[in-house]
Design an enzyme around this catalytic site. Structure first.
Site, PDB file in Angstrom:
ATOM      1  N   ASP A 113       0.815  -1.206   0.000  1.00  0.00           N
ATOM      2  CA  ASP A 113       0.000   0.000   0.000  1.00  0.00           C
ATOM      3  C   ASP A 113       0.858   1.271   0.000  1.00  0.00           C
ATOM      4  O   ASP A 113       2.080   1.209   0.127  1.00  0.00           O
ATOM      5  CB  ASP A 113      -0.967   0.006   1.204  1.00  0.00           C
ATOM      6  CG  ASP A 113      -0.344  -0.604   2.457  1.00  0.00           C
ATOM      7  OD1 ASP A 113       0.899  -0.577   2.573  1.00  0.00           O
ATOM      8  OD2 ASP A 113      -1.086  -1.106   3.310  1.00  0.00           O
ATOM      9  N   ASP A 152      -7.715  -2.878  14.094  1.00  0.00           N
ATOM     10  CA  ASP A 152      -9.114  -3.056  13.673  1.00  0.00           C
ATOM     11  C   ASP A 152      -9.279  -4.228  12.705  1.00  0.00           C
ATOM     12  O   ASP A 152     -10.324  -4.396  12.099  1.00  0.00           O
ATOM     13  CB  ASP A 152      -9.663  -1.759  13.044  1.00  0.00           C
ATOM     14  CG  ASP A 152      -8.953  -1.371  11.738  1.00  0.00           C
ATOM     15  OD1 ASP A 152      -8.025  -2.108  11.308  1.00  0.00           O
ATOM     16  OD2 ASP A 152      -9.327  -0.344  11.147  1.00  0.00           O
ATOM     17  N   HIS A 189      -7.514  -4.786   9.881  1.00  0.00           N
ATOM     18  CA  HIS A 189      -7.192  -4.589   8.460  1.00  0.00           C
ATOM     19  C   HIS A 189      -5.927  -5.336   8.066  1.00  0.00           C
ATOM     20  O   HIS A 189      -5.021  -5.523   8.883  1.00  0.00           O
ATOM     21  CB  HIS A 189      -7.098  -3.096   8.092  1.00  0.00           C
ATOM     22  CG  HIS A 189      -5.926  -2.373   8.674  1.00  0.00           C
ATOM     23  ND1 HIS A 189      -6.042  -1.257   9.476  1.00  0.00           N
ATOM     24  CD2 HIS A 189      -4.584  -2.572   8.567  1.00  0.00           C
ATOM     25  CE1 HIS A 189      -4.842  -0.814   9.816  1.00  0.00           C
ATOM     26  NE2 HIS A 189      -3.948  -1.592   9.278  1.00  0.00           N
ATOM     27  N   GLU A 212      -9.741  -1.759   5.135  1.00  0.00           N
ATOM     28  CA  GLU A 212     -10.413  -1.491   6.413  1.00  0.00           C
ATOM     29  C   GLU A 212     -11.686  -2.340   6.503  1.00  0.00           C
ATOM     30  O   GLU A 212     -12.148  -2.894   5.500  1.00  0.00           O
ATOM     31  CB  GLU A 212     -10.744   0.001   6.511  1.00  0.00           C
ATOM     32  CG  GLU A 212      -9.518   0.918   6.503  1.00  0.00           C
ATOM     33  CD  GLU A 212      -8.715   0.902   7.801  1.00  0.00           C
ATOM     34  OE1 GLU A 212      -8.789  -0.091   8.566  1.00  0.00           O
ATOM     35  OE2 GLU A 212      -7.989   1.885   8.067  1.00  0.00           O
TER      36      GLU A 212
HETATM   37  C1  F6R Z   1       1.410  -1.928   6.057  1.00  0.00           C
HETATM   38  C2  F6R Z   1       0.075  -2.466   6.116  1.00  0.00           C
HETATM   39  C3  F6R Z   1      -0.734  -2.523   7.350  1.00  0.00           C
HETATM   40  C4  F6R Z   1       0.074  -2.823   8.597  1.00  0.00           C
HETATM   41  C5  F6R Z   1      -0.816  -2.736   9.831  1.00  0.00           C
HETATM   42  C6  F6R Z   1      -0.051  -3.033  11.106  1.00  0.00           C
HETATM   43  O1  F6R Z   1       1.933  -2.028   4.742  1.00  0.00           O
HETATM   44  O2  F6R Z   1      -0.395  -2.865   5.097  1.00  0.00           O
HETATM   45  O3  F6R Z   1      -1.745  -3.489   7.208  1.00  0.00           O
HETATM   46  O4  F6R Z   1       0.630  -4.105   8.479  1.00  0.00           O
HETATM   47  O5  F6R Z   1      -1.357  -1.459   9.896  1.00  0.00           O
HETATM   48  O6  F6R Z   1       0.882  -2.026  11.313  1.00  0.00           O
HETATM   49  P1  F6R Z   1       2.066  -2.209  12.349  1.00  0.00           P
HETATM   50  O7  F6R Z   1       2.898  -3.333  11.841  1.00  0.00           O
HETATM   51  O8  F6R Z   1       2.817  -0.912  12.320  1.00  0.00           O
HETATM   52  O9  F6R Z   1       1.428  -2.513  13.650  1.00  0.00           O
END
Ligand code: F6R
Length: 259
Positions: free
Chosen positions: A66, A135, A137, A142
């Site tokens: 992303d 959450d 995702h 989301e």
């Molecule tokens: C990042 C991504 C997100 C993260 C998620 C967890 O490329 O796609 O899904 O993996 O927000 O973030 P962290 O690892 O910082 O807790």
């Protein structure tokens, strides 16, 4: 069912997943990696560094999950910058072979399709590294995201923007929109490896692994994948009802199976 591997600490998870990636690159020198950003995959990238020294990685390709929309790619927190700093440079990968979705507002309505086309041209993703949001995702899909979704623009939840504010000066600096691989894109990867560490991820992990398959918890999409591996520390595993079985199954796993 995904295979659940419960480890003592994040560094052990990093080593396990890095070993699997090394095996993949040995078998397929032009392997296509799906790269996550955020804090979770860092132990994997750290463990990969010494393991890849002396290996030919000149043909390894990569696709980030992303990107923020409207953030200058040169901004230190754009995922282009993060992937360059944390993956491409330390691992000696060829920057020309590592792509991130194009988050520039100009032509944004076409960038998703263009990204899908590049993934297809590369022959698809061999191993997709995933983190999970509090959450639920994965990527930036989301709650409510379609299981058939492909790379497209999404609005980040307030919760995700709050979680990611730690990388910016304030929540107001966290972009409102992102462009993310869809759940359908992620499900096409040949091997999914989802990592999670810390008690803050325990609910999301339990929902993804043991809850109903529902768009309300996008991480539960992994239950539909034929080869998904979930590597978690004890704290992130603390709400799994069948943790004892996962430990037992992993301890008695045939050696030939790999991760
Ligand atoms: C990042 C991504 C997100 C993260 C998620 C967890 O490329 O796609 O899904 O993996 O927000 O973030 P962290 O690892 O910082 O807790």
């Amino acid at each position: 069912m995904a295979e659940i591997v419960i480890v003592r600490e994040a560094a052990v998870a990093g080593a396990l997943v890095a070993d699997e990636i090394v095996r993949l690159i040995r078998d397929k020198p032009d392997a296509v990696l799906g790269l996550a950003t955020g804090s979770t995959p860092l132990p994997v990238y750290e463990a990969l560094r010494p393991r890849l020294e002396g290996m030919d990685v000149s043909r390894v390709r990569g696709f980030a999950l992303d990107e923020y929309v409207g953030l200058d790619p040169a901004h230190p927190e754009s995922y282009r910058s993060v992937i360059t700093r944390e993956v491409v440079e330390p691992l000696g990968l060829d920057p020309a072979l590592i792509r991130t979705p194009d988050g520039s507002p100009e032509g944004i309505e076409r960038h998703g399709e263009e990204y899908e086309a590049s993934i297809r041209e590369a022959g698809g993703i061999d191993l997709q590294i995933l983190g999970i949001g509090t959450d639920g995702h994965i990527g930036f899909n989301e709650p409510g995201s379609s299981f058939a979704s492909l790379t497209r623009v999404k609005t980040l939840t307030e919760q995700t923007r709050r979680d990611n504010a730690r990388f910016f000066d304030s929540i107001d600096d966290v972009p409102m929109h992102c462009i993310t691989q869809g759940l359908g894109t992620i499900l096409r990867a040949r091997h999914l490896v989802l990592l999670a560490f810390g008690a803050g991820k325990a609910d999301a992990v339990a929902g993804a692994v043991e809850g109903p398959v529902t768009a309300s918890l996008p991480g539960s999409a992994i239950q539909l994948h034929p080869h998904a591996t979930v590597v978690v520390d004890e704290a992130a595993a603390s709400k799994l009802a069948h943790a004892d079985y996962y430990r037992y199954a992993y301890d008695n796993k045939p050696a030939w199976q790999g991760l």
